[in-house]
Design a protein around this motif. Structure first.
Motif, PDB file in Angstrom:
ATOM      1  N   VAL A   8      14.945  57.785  64.009  1.00  0.00           N
ATOM      2  CA  VAL A   8      13.735  58.274  64.676  1.00  0.00           C
ATOM      3  C   VAL A   8      12.869  59.022  63.667  1.00  0.00           C
ATOM      4  N   PHE A   9      11.580  58.721  63.692  1.00  0.00           N
ATOM      5  CA  PHE A   9      10.624  59.420  62.823  1.00  0.00           C
ATOM      6  C   PHE A   9      10.286  60.774  63.447  1.00  0.00           C
ATOM      7  N   LEU A  10      10.427  61.844  62.674  1.00  0.00           N
ATOM      8  CA  LEU A  10      10.080  63.182  63.165  1.00  0.00           C
ATOM      9  C   LEU A  10       9.189  63.868  62.147  1.00  0.00           C
ATOM     10  N   ALA A  62       8.947  57.616  75.373  1.00  0.00           N
ATOM     11  CA  ALA A  62       8.561  59.018  75.187  1.00  0.00           C
ATOM     12  C   ALA A  62       7.594  59.175  74.010  1.00  0.00           C
ATOM     13  N   GLY A  63       7.212  58.052  73.382  1.00  0.00           N
ATOM     14  CA  GLY A  63       6.198  58.108  72.324  1.00  0.00           C
ATOM     15  C   GLY A  63       6.761  58.237  70.922  1.00  0.00           C
ATOM     16  N   TYR A  64       8.061  58.058  70.755  1.00  0.00           N
ATOM     17  CA  TYR A  64       8.643  58.142  69.410  1.00  0.00           C
ATOM     18  C   TYR A  64       8.564  56.791  68.713  1.00  0.00           C
ATOM     19  N   VAL A  65       8.491  56.845  67.385  1.00  0.00           N
ATOM     20  CA  VAL A  65       8.653  55.630  66.601  1.00  0.00           C
ATOM     21  C   VAL A  65      10.106  55.608  66.161  1.00  0.00           C
ATOM     22  N   CYS A  66      10.817  54.562  66.498  1.00  0.00           N
ATOM     23  CA  CYS A  66      12.218  54.503  66.092  1.00  0.00           C
ATOM     24  C   CYS A  66      12.615  53.060  65.816  1.00  0.00           C
ATOM     25  N   THR A  67      13.751  52.914  65.170  1.00  0.00           N
ATOM     26  CA  THR A  67      14.197  51.577  64.848  1.00  0.00           C
ATOM     27  C   THR A  67      15.719  51.535  64.981  1.00  0.00           C
ATOM     28  N   VAL A  68      16.250  50.388  65.396  1.00  0.00           N
ATOM     29  CA  VAL A  68      17.698  50.258  65.539  1.00  0.00           C
ATOM     30  C   VAL A  68      18.218  49.557  64.289  1.00  0.00           C
TER      31      VAL A  68
ATOM     32  N   SER B 378       5.321  51.698  64.658  1.00  0.00           N
ATOM     33  CA  SER B 378       6.589  50.946  64.632  1.00  0.00           C
ATOM     34  C   SER B 378       6.605  49.958  63.473  1.00  0.00           C
ATOM     35  N   GLU B 379       5.434  49.370  63.178  1.00  0.00           N
ATOM     36  CA  GLU B 379       5.370  48.356  62.130  1.00  0.00           C
ATOM     37  C   GLU B 379       5.657  48.966  60.763  1.00  0.00           C
TER      38      GLU B 379
END
Lengths: 143, 433
Positions: A8-10, A62-68, B378-379
């Motif tokens: 998750v980007f914080l 919830a507006g987070y940028v995240c990646t699996v 996201s990108e």
């Protein structure tokens, strides 16, 4: 074999991590492991949870940028030199570690190292050949 | 040998050209007065009738048309022909408010395509060429305009539209495309992708590119020319006036010839609306003198620009405009350099970021500082800190090359930049001067 980790980007400012754990708490998401990496301005929280795909959806909503990301979770024998055995194997197989972090499982004597490597299958094969246990998908989620 | 698509017009002596403009303007003002009640009311409010306009010298008497007018009159209020006479619409993306819908009669389409054909001929295009049009087709004017121009020149036209990069490169190679039409950022991207595929400029037959629809720098031109092994030419246009081809570059590559038999250009002071003397820098205003369906008089483009009336070595007599230096509504001066948010936006888009940004200007120890806050998307997010750091550094380098200034880039959380209704709060100037 690999397990799913959510990154998750914080922003690097007071209250950011709290806001993230608040979202997880309100959705009854159980965390197994967490690691924080940071630069001056932002950081990445990497978490392993009981319901990874739900969690990714909840966080995106919830507006987070995240990646699996698929990472390797290796069971570490709980004896002196346990981690060293594992690293010997990876080193001999010439596998580079991008990052890693440790956590204890719920059961006695269960410790894990999470590793990010370029190729999970190659690393898994190398470890298993030497009798080292790598977590199956779902193993950590159901812990 | 310089080639022209319509030599008699493109090289017409300037006094003859002026006479042609006088005649067409008088006719056009009459057409608008008779058919566009919205504009007629604006003329009446200024106490002007068509009798007051005897030629280009009287142009300054006419009221301006602004973006706000386009909004008020949306969708049919500025039409000069009944819908039954129209055969096409084109539209803008509507990024700066309500979208613009422009109407065309068959005559309008024809003249627009002539303008694009002039641009293609100016870069050396003939019926022997294969012209790949990688602008988007659809509501956007880029694809349809260049497509029509390419047909008129007689090129074999490949309507690839935008996207699908491997297929684009495949067509360039397999069907021997010699002319490429697309946005400059896409041309740069095609060059990068070719490199990744192990191809160099010698592996493709391309010789020229016509690139427009967004701001690009001279550095970017050099880059594209090198990676694709071509000459890269600029083209300018607005949907409000037709589309690409309002002006285009010739072999001299130092400014775009305005098609003055169709459009009269003026430079005004954006504050006062006064027409500025020849050679001044100011806001570009266009009057279309041949369009039937959407005949805009004195349309304020908001582009800051300069006109060059010096004779061009290519032999064309039509005035040249420089690349627009930015928008009149939001220019900043930082360390003495003119900076336009549109330039920053272009760089962000070229680097894969969204155009959600904020510019913070401050003064620390008597030196201006520029910070660009960009929302993470996201990108652009990856689990790898090193990769994020690399992308951030690329962006800083891109900004430096576009602006000629060092900027600090800060990545912030998604949706953390305030959006207000309409115009976003993009600029925070903390300098106390």
């Amino acid at each position: 074999m690999s397990v799913k980790q959510i990154s998750v980007f914080l922003e690097n400012k007071p209250g950011e991590l709290n806001a993230l754990t608040q979202v997880l708490a309100s959705h009854h998401i159980d965390m197994r492991a967490m690691s924080l990496s940071e630069t001056n301005e932002f950081g990445i929280a990497r978490i392993i949870v009981d319901r990874p795909l739900d969690t990714a959806t909840v966080l995106k909503d919830a507006g987070y940028v995240c990646t699996v990301t698929s990472v390797l979770a290796v069971a570490i024998p709980n004896v002196p030199g346990g981690l060293n055995q594992v690293l010997n194997v990876l080193s001999e197989a010439n596998i580079n570690l991008e990052y890693g972090y440790a956590f204890l499982g719920g059961k006695k004597d269960s410790a894990y190292m999470v590793f990010r490597v370029a190729n999970n299958s190659t690393a898994t094969a190398a470890l298993r050949e030497k009798g080292i246990r790598v977590a199956e998908p779902g193993e950590l989620e159901g812990m | 040998m310089e080639r022209y698509y319509q030599p008699e017009i493109e090289t017409m002596p300037r006094d003859q050209l002026r006479a042609l403009q006088d005649e067409r303007l008088v006719k056009q003002v009459k057409h608008v007065w008779d058919n566009v009640p919205y504009y007629r009311a604006k003329m009446e409010a200024k106490g002007i009738t068509p009798d007051d306009i005897k030629g280009v010298a009287d142009l300054h008497k006419l009221p301006f048309v602004t973006k706000a007018d386009l909004r008020d009159a949306y969708p049919y209020g500025l039409m000069g022909k009944p819908l039954s006479e129209c055969v096409r619409i084109q539209s803008t993306s509507g990024t700066t408010g309500k979208r613009v819908v422009a109407f065309y009669t068959q005559h309008d389409i024809d003249l627009w395509e002539d303008c694009c054909a002039r641009a293609i001929t100016a870069v050396g295009g003939t019926k022997e060429d294969v012209c790949q049009v990688s602008y988007g087709y659809g509501l956007f004017t880029g694809g349809p305009g260049l497509n029509g121009g390419s047909h008129k020149v007689g090129c074999l036209t490949i309507p690839t539209s935008s996207g699908n990069t491997e297929r684009q490169i495949g067509f360039i190679k397999d069907l021997s495309s010699t002319i490429l039409c697309c946005t400059p950022s896409y041309a740069a991207y095609l060059g990068e992708s070719m490199k990744e595929m192990g191809m160099g400029p010698d592996d493709i037959p391309l010789k020229a590119g016509i690139f427009g629809a967004e701001a690009w720098s001279e550095e970017m031109r050099q880059d594209i020319q090198k990676t694709l092994g071509i000459k890269a030419y600029d083209i300018y246009g607005l949907t409000e006036l037709s589309g690409p081809g309002v002006s285009f570059e010739c072999s001299a590559q130092n400014g775009m010839h305005i098609n003055e038999d169709h459009f009269i250009a003026e430079i005004i002071d954006p504050e006062t609306g006064e027409v500025l003397p020849e050679g001044s820098k100011g806001e570009l205003v266009f009057t279309s003198i041949t369009k039937e369906a959407f005949p805009l008089l004195r349309y304020r483009t908001r582009d800051i620009c300069q006109l060059n009336y010096e004779p061009c070595p290519c032999g064309r007599t039509h005035v040249k405009m420089c690349k627009p230096m930015g928008r009149s509504d939001d220019m900043l001066i930082i360390r003495g350099v003119n900076v336009f948010p549109s330039q920053i936006e272009t760089v962000l888009l070229n680097h894969g970021y969204a155009a959600n940004y904020q510019i913070i200007v401050d003064r620390v120890k008597n030196t201006d500082t520029l910070e660009v806050r960009v929302e993470m998307t996201s990108e652009m997010f990856t689990d790898n800190l090193g990769e994020i750091d690399k992308r951030q550094k690329d962006l800083v380098a891109g900004l430096r090359s576009m602006l000629g200034l060092a900027a600090k880039v800060t990545l912030v959380a998604p949706k953390s930049i305030v959006r207000s209704e309409g115009k976003a709060v993009r600029i925070i100037d903390k300098r106390k001067i």
